[in-house]
Design a protein around this motif. Structure first.
Motif: not given
Length: 440
Positions: A133-135, A179-184
């Protein structure tokens, strides 16, 4: 948006006669001479032979690539495959003259797209993304790897520098990447974190991978005078200025503290379109185990995802009636296929005899001390370097000249934990009891 660092004219880079297929060569860097981080073109000499570390961005492997790694381990090394805390694969027991043939094999398998960037392709990604269910963040992973391999500046990143792509659950965000990229949220927003700063920045989703690369390039500018390998190594004032600079070129800031402990995949089934999750005892896979995982993945979907917690997810989908059967077969081979396995949460460095700095065969000691699953993970280290230790909260077992020091780590710190510690002598029964008590 930050400006890309100017590219210098690329110069050829090769190893054993294998030339890069993409990307420019690394320019001169004041840090490059001291970065001994191993790769596939720069082998590390260990007590059990040479060692190669194969970067697997996001831990994603096709079955054909998995077969190529097994072939490489059998042809050039000791046959085993070792998972790292960044979801990469190490081959051990290699002959010192195999570099060219190894590079050619990995290049043909698509595992070495750029010789100049092979140690810079350190990208971890949420292994369950899109399965429960997560992107899905696959497009971010593909694009970031492409951009890294196309950036001459990125080739000068240390082999220690780490990118993380988090699907919003906070698992790889907890690892303290550079460096972290996070889906929101369902709208598909993207947040950019620099180091472990609590302040994150919203960036346009379409530009998210490029913003991630440009942040890494801005780090290289900031690190020129300090010689820092990673964001956390920068002087405090330089690190703060780096965050401000990147923030001024990004979107609005949001207060979002980094998770201190990762919610790691639980062994068993995942999601409604069933995926399989397994852990690997001490991260070490025999040829038979690796082949079994590869065959299972070939039967169900054709892909494996290596996790930063030394596990493997087979995305599937696996029909529910077949999932239990597949997990049973994996468990019979010695893999961890259920959360109640005694091996759940047990980790160790390579130890003696593979590492000359280790004071003990910690893998054998960890195996002898395995008991009922504990509340906390435990990690055994053969010396104070504590290579490959987990993040967050864990029980730290370190071999010292005086015995095994056992302590409870809460959060990141350098050197020995600052918590009260117990030292146990070389008594296997007392050691096992002390570790079990600490984990409980």
């Amino acid at each position: 948006m930050l400006a890309a660092m100017p590219d210098s004219a690329p110069s050829p880079l090769s190893a054993g006669g294998v030339s890069p297929r993409a990307g420019g060569a690394a320019g001169a860097s004041p840090r490059s001479g001291g970065d001994a981080c191993p790769g596939t073109l720069r082998l590390h000499r260990a007590d059990d032979g040479a060692l190669a570390r194969v970067r697997i961005p996001g831990g994603v492997l096709s079955v054909d690539q998995a077969e190529a790694l097994l072939t490489a381990a059998a042809r050039f090394g000791d046959g085993e495959l070792h998972l790292t805390s960044r979801g990469n694969v190490q081959l051990r027991g290699l002959g010192t003259e195999c570099g060219g043939e190894l590079a050619a094999l990995l290049t043909d398998a698509g595992l070495l797209p750029s010789a100049a960037h092979e140690r810079a392709r350190n990208i971890v990604a949420s292994p369950l993304a899109g399965l429960d269910g997560s992107p899905s963040i696959r497009s971010w992973l593909t694009e970031l790897d492409r951009l890294v391999c196309g950036s001459t500046a990125a080739a000068t990143l240390s082999g220690r520098f780490l990118f993380a792509l988090d699907d919003g659950r906070g698992d790889v965000d907890a690892l303290g990447a550079d460096v972290t990229l996070i889906a929101e949220g369902p709208a598909g927003a993207a947040l950019l974190r620099i180091g472990t700063a609590d302040e994150v920045f919203r960036v346009p989703v379409a530009d998210a991978p490029r913003a991630t690369l440009l942040a890494a390039e801005e780090f290289l500018r900031a690190a020129r005078d300090s010689g820092a390998w990673r964001v956390k190594d920068l002087p405090d004032d330089v690190r703060a200025e780096l965050v401000r600079t990147i923030g001024s070129a990004s979107g609005p800031s949001v207060h979002r503290p980094r998770p201190r402990t990762a919610a790691v995949p639980v062994p068993g089934t995942v999601g409604t379109a069933t995926a399989l999750s397994t852990d690997v005892p001490l991260g070490r896979l025999t040829p038979t185990q690796w082949q079994l995982l590869t065959d299972t993945a070939r039967r169900y979907g054709g892909e494996l995802r290596l996790t930063p917690w030394r596990g493997i997810v087979i995305p599937g989908p696996v029909p529910r009636p077949k999932a239990a059967e597949a997990l049973h077969t994996l468990a019979e081979s010695g893999l961890i296929a259920a959360p109640d396995s005694p091996w759940t949460g047990v980790g160790a460095c390579i130890g003696h005899p593979g590492c000359a700095k280790s004071l003990s065969d910690v893998r054998a000691e960890a195996g002898a001390a395995v008991g009922p699953p504990g509340r906390l993970p435990v990690y055994w280290s053969g010396c104070e370097r504590r290579c490959g230790h987990p993040h967050g909260e864990w029980i730290d077992v370190v071999v010292t000249p005086d015995g095994h020091r056992i302590s409870h780590v809460r959060g990141e710190r350098r050197g020995p934990p600052a918590t009260a510690a117990t030292t146990v002598g070389n008594d296997p029964a007392r050691l096992a009891a002390a570790v079990a008590e600490a984990r409980a």
